[in-house]
Motif scaffolding. Sequence first.
Motif, PDB file in Angstrom:
ATOM      1  N   MET A 210       0.850  -1.192   0.000  1.00  0.00           N
ATOM      2  CA  MET A 210       0.000   0.000   0.000  1.00  0.00           C
ATOM      3  C   MET A 210       0.881   1.236   0.000  1.00  0.00           C
ATOM      4  O   MET A 210       1.730   1.412   0.873  1.00  0.00           O
ATOM      5  N   GLY A 211       0.705   2.077  -0.995  1.00  0.00           N
ATOM      6  CA  GLY A 211       1.406   3.350  -1.045  1.00  0.00           C
ATOM      7  C   GLY A 211       0.600   4.427  -0.360  1.00  0.00           C
ATOM      8  O   GLY A 211      -0.626   4.514  -0.542  1.00  0.00           O
ATOM      9  N   VAL A 212       1.282   5.247   0.438  1.00  0.00           N
ATOM     10  CA  VAL A 212       0.636   6.309   1.216  1.00  0.00           C
ATOM     11  C   VAL A 212       1.406   7.600   0.977  1.00  0.00           C
ATOM     12  O   VAL A 212       2.634   7.628   1.112  1.00  0.00           O
ATOM     13  N   TRP A 213       0.698   8.680   0.616  1.00  0.00           N
ATOM     14  CA  TRP A 213       1.377   9.968   0.447  1.00  0.00           C
ATOM     15  C   TRP A 213       0.415  11.112   0.709  1.00  0.00           C
ATOM     16  O   TRP A 213      -0.761  10.899   0.966  1.00  0.00           O
ATOM     17  N   ASP A 214       0.950  12.322   0.701  1.00  0.00           N
ATOM     18  CA  ASP A 214       0.187  13.523   1.063  1.00  0.00           C
ATOM     19  C   ASP A 214      -0.362  13.418   2.481  1.00  0.00           C
ATOM     20  O   ASP A 214      -1.532  13.713   2.754  1.00  0.00           O
ATOM     21  N   THR A 215       0.490  13.005   3.398  1.00  0.00           N
ATOM     22  CA  THR A 215       0.149  12.954   4.820  1.00  0.00           C
ATOM     23  C   THR A 215       1.420  13.127   5.627  1.00  0.00           C
ATOM     24  O   THR A 215       2.525  12.896   5.112  1.00  0.00           O
ATOM     25  N   ASP A 216       1.274  13.542   6.879  1.00  0.00           N
ATOM     26  CA  ASP A 216       2.433  13.695   7.769  1.00  0.00           C
ATOM     27  C   ASP A 216       2.681  12.443   8.597  1.00  0.00           C
ATOM     28  O   ASP A 216       3.786  12.238   9.110  1.00  0.00           O
ATOM     29  N   SER A 217       1.639  11.608   8.759  1.00  0.00           N
ATOM     30  CA  SER A 217       1.780  10.413   9.598  1.00  0.00           C
ATOM     31  C   SER A 217       0.634   9.457   9.313  1.00  0.00           C
ATOM     32  O   SER A 217      -0.379   9.830   8.691  1.00  0.00           O
ATOM     33  N   PHE A 218       0.798   8.236   9.768  1.00  0.00           N
ATOM     34  CA  PHE A 218      -0.267   7.244   9.694  1.00  0.00           C
ATOM     35  C   PHE A 218       0.017   6.182  10.747  1.00  0.00           C
ATOM     36  O   PHE A 218       1.135   6.060  11.256  1.00  0.00           O
ATOM     37  N   THR A 219      -1.004   5.389  11.059  1.00  0.00           N
ATOM     38  CA  THR A 219      -0.881   4.349  12.077  1.00  0.00           C
ATOM     39  C   THR A 219      -1.123   2.984  11.459  1.00  0.00           C
ATOM     40  O   THR A 219      -2.061   2.798  10.677  1.00  0.00           O
ATOM     41  N   VAL A 220      -0.267   2.039  11.817  1.00  0.00           N
ATOM     42  CA  VAL A 220      -0.416   0.643  11.405  1.00  0.00           C
ATOM     43  C   VAL A 220      -0.810  -0.161  12.636  1.00  0.00           C
ATOM     44  O   VAL A 220      -0.128  -0.117  13.660  1.00  0.00           O
ATOM     45  N   LYS A 221      -1.915  -0.896  12.539  1.00  0.00           N
ATOM     46  CA  LYS A 221      -2.381  -1.731  13.641  1.00  0.00           C
ATOM     47  C   LYS A 221      -2.395  -3.190  13.206  1.00  0.00           C
ATOM     48  O   LYS A 221      -2.925  -3.526  12.138  1.00  0.00           O
ATOM     49  N   ALA A 222      -1.820  -4.060  14.016  1.00  0.00           N
ATOM     50  CA  ALA A 222      -1.795  -5.484  13.717  1.00  0.00           C
ATOM     51  C   ALA A 222      -3.118  -6.130  14.116  1.00  0.00           C
ATOM     52  O   ALA A 222      -3.484  -6.137  15.292  1.00  0.00           O
ATOM     53  N   THR A 223      -3.852  -6.644  13.134  1.00  0.00           N
ATOM     54  CA  THR A 223      -5.081  -7.377  13.420  1.00  0.00           C
ATOM     55  C   THR A 223      -4.800  -8.874  13.589  1.00  0.00           C
ATOM     56  O   THR A 223      -5.649  -9.620  14.044  1.00  0.00           O
ATOM     57  N   GLU A 224      -3.605  -9.303  13.174  1.00  0.00           N
ATOM     58  CA  GLU A 224      -3.027 -10.609  13.493  1.00  0.00           C
ATOM     59  C   GLU A 224      -1.538 -10.345  13.759  1.00  0.00           C
ATOM     60  O   GLU A 224      -1.045  -9.255  13.473  1.00  0.00           O
ATOM     61  N   ASP A 225      -0.822 -11.318  14.311  1.00  0.00           N
ATOM     62  CA  ASP A 225       0.625 -11.147  14.429  1.00  0.00           C
ATOM     63  C   ASP A 225       1.176 -10.788  13.051  1.00  0.00           C
ATOM     64  O   ASP A 225       0.801 -11.410  12.040  1.00  0.00           O
ATOM     65  N   ALA A 226       2.062  -9.794  12.989  1.00  0.00           N
ATOM     66  CA  ALA A 226       2.464  -9.267  11.684  1.00  0.00           C
ATOM     67  C   ALA A 226       3.901  -8.752  11.696  1.00  0.00           C
ATOM     68  O   ALA A 226       4.447  -8.389  12.740  1.00  0.00           O
ATOM     69  N   ARG A 227       4.481  -8.731  10.512  1.00  0.00           N
ATOM     70  CA  ARG A 227       5.795  -8.117  10.281  1.00  0.00           C
ATOM     71  C   ARG A 227       5.667  -7.235   9.051  1.00  0.00           C
ATOM     72  O   ARG A 227       5.164  -7.679   8.005  1.00  0.00           O
ATOM     73  N   VAL A 228       6.117  -5.983   9.162  1.00  0.00           N
ATOM     74  CA  VAL A 228       5.828  -4.974   8.148  1.00  0.00           C
ATOM     75  C   VAL A 228       7.100  -4.226   7.785  1.00  0.00           C
ATOM     76  O   VAL A 228       7.906  -3.872   8.655  1.00  0.00           O
ATOM     77  N   LEU A 229       7.274  -3.975   6.492  1.00  0.00           N
ATOM     78  CA  LEU A 229       8.374  -3.156   5.985  1.00  0.00           C
ATOM     79  C   LEU A 229       7.809  -1.845   5.456  1.00  0.00           C
ATOM     80  O   LEU A 229       6.881  -1.846   4.639  1.00  0.00           O
ATOM     81  N   LEU A 230       8.351  -0.723   5.937  1.00  0.00           N
ATOM     82  CA  LEU A 230       7.984   0.605   5.459  1.00  0.00           C
ATOM     83  C   LEU A 230       9.137   1.172   4.645  1.00  0.00           C
ATOM     84  O   LEU A 230      10.279   1.191   5.110  1.00  0.00           O
ATOM     85  N   MET A 231       8.849   1.665   3.436  1.00  0.00           N
ATOM     86  CA  MET A 231       9.868   2.252   2.572  1.00  0.00           C
ATOM     87  C   MET A 231       9.460   3.678   2.229  1.00  0.00           C
ATOM     88  O   MET A 231       8.600   3.891   1.367  1.00  0.00           O
ATOM     89  N   GLU A 232      10.018   4.637   2.949  1.00  0.00           N
ATOM     90  CA  GLU A 232       9.733   6.050   2.706  1.00  0.00           C
ATOM     91  C   GLU A 232      10.678   6.573   1.635  1.00  0.00           C
ATOM     92  O   GLU A 232      11.901   6.468   1.760  1.00  0.00           O
ATOM     93  N   VAL A 233      10.105   7.178   0.571  1.00  0.00           N
ATOM     94  CA  VAL A 233      10.909   7.654  -0.545  1.00  0.00           C
ATOM     95  C   VAL A 233      10.328   8.953  -1.105  1.00  0.00           C
ATOM     96  O   VAL A 233       9.140   9.225  -0.934  1.00  0.00           O
ATOM     97  N   PRO A 234      11.162   9.776  -1.750  1.00  0.00           N
ATOM     98  CA  PRO A 234      10.617  10.934  -2.454  1.00  0.00           C
ATOM     99  C   PRO A 234       9.642  10.504  -3.548  1.00  0.00           C
ATOM    100  O   PRO A 234       9.867   9.486  -4.228  1.00  0.00           O
ATOM    101  N   MET A 235       8.575  11.263  -3.710  1.00  0.00           N
ATOM    102  CA  MET A 235       7.586  10.933  -4.724  1.00  0.00           C
ATOM    103  C   MET A 235       7.942  11.508  -6.094  1.00  0.00           C
ATOM    104  O   MET A 235       7.359  11.122  -7.109  1.00  0.00           O
ATOM    105  N   GLN A 236       8.901  12.424  -6.120  1.00  0.00           N
ATOM    106  CA  GLN A 236       9.348  13.021  -7.380  1.00  0.00           C
ATOM    107  C   GLN A 236      10.773  12.581  -7.681  1.00  0.00           C
ATOM    108  O   GLN A 236      11.609  12.521  -6.785  1.00  0.00           O
ATOM    109  N   MET A 237      11.043  12.320  -8.958  1.00  0.00           N
ATOM    110  CA  MET A 237      12.396  11.985  -9.370  1.00  0.00           C
ATOM    111  C   MET A 237      13.298  13.207  -9.219  1.00  0.00           C
ATOM    112  O   MET A 237      12.871  14.337  -9.471  1.00  0.00           O
ATOM    113  N   ASN A 238      14.545  12.990  -8.827  1.00  0.00           N
ATOM    114  CA  ASN A 238      15.482  14.103  -8.672  1.00  0.00           C
ATOM    115  C   ASN A 238      16.018  14.543 -10.030  1.00  0.00           C
ATOM    116  O   ASN A 238      16.116  13.761 -10.942  1.00  0.00           O
TER     117      ASN A 238
END
Length: 238
Positions: A210-238
């Motif tokens: 799931m891609g998330v943008w145009d926000t300052d923060s968000f919350t991830v809640k585990a509805t089952e035991d879970a392992r999550v990778l977050l990859m924060e990157v610029p949305m515009q090419m340099n």
Amino acid sequence: MNTIIHRADTRGDANHGWLHSKHTFSFANYHNPERMNFGVLRVLNDDTVSESRGFGSHPHQDMEIVSIPLEGDLKHEDNMGNKTIIREGDIQVMSAGTGVMHSEYNNNPDKPVKFLQIWVIPNKRNVKPRYDQISLKDIAKENAFYQVLSPNENDQGVWVHQDAWFHIGKFSKGNEDEYNINKKGNGVYVFILEGEVELNGEKLSKRDGMGVWDTDSFTVKATEDARVLLMEVPMQMN
């Protein structure tokens, strides 16, 4: 907040016998013009390599390449003189820069190796190639996101030539954590390694993205035991 969801079963699928790869974004023979990248996150491959098989020596240039083993051991060799084994619980980074040759093989004779290979488009071209890997076991936390990659050489985790931050979180059912964006204008690609979580009212299961943008923060809640990778990157090419 803007979002986009890529369900696990909508990814590109390439089965070469010795290699079974799932492509979140267009790669090799999988081409989807609507799924070329998420900002400067260009490749997210979910690879399974058979016993003692692998990728022979091949070139890369001007790309930040991150590998995260999920099961088993991966043998790496390159023309910078590195000969290493990366294991579950490690993270590896390679700045291809002006050019590098490397190979990757399953170091296990009796079981497959599973790993993520991630390509991030750099903000600097023609840099001197480099290689690094670390164990995450000393910095891992329970029920909270912890940083495994950043733009800063002296920060926790490995570093890349880009304003990118990666975090991993392992959560027991019912636990949650808030993630705050490090740089205005960046987005985060959330990838579920195991289990099930809820984000912005959406249920996400194993290998969903799931891609998330145009926000300052968000919350991830585990509805089952879970392992999550977050990859924060610029949305515009340099």
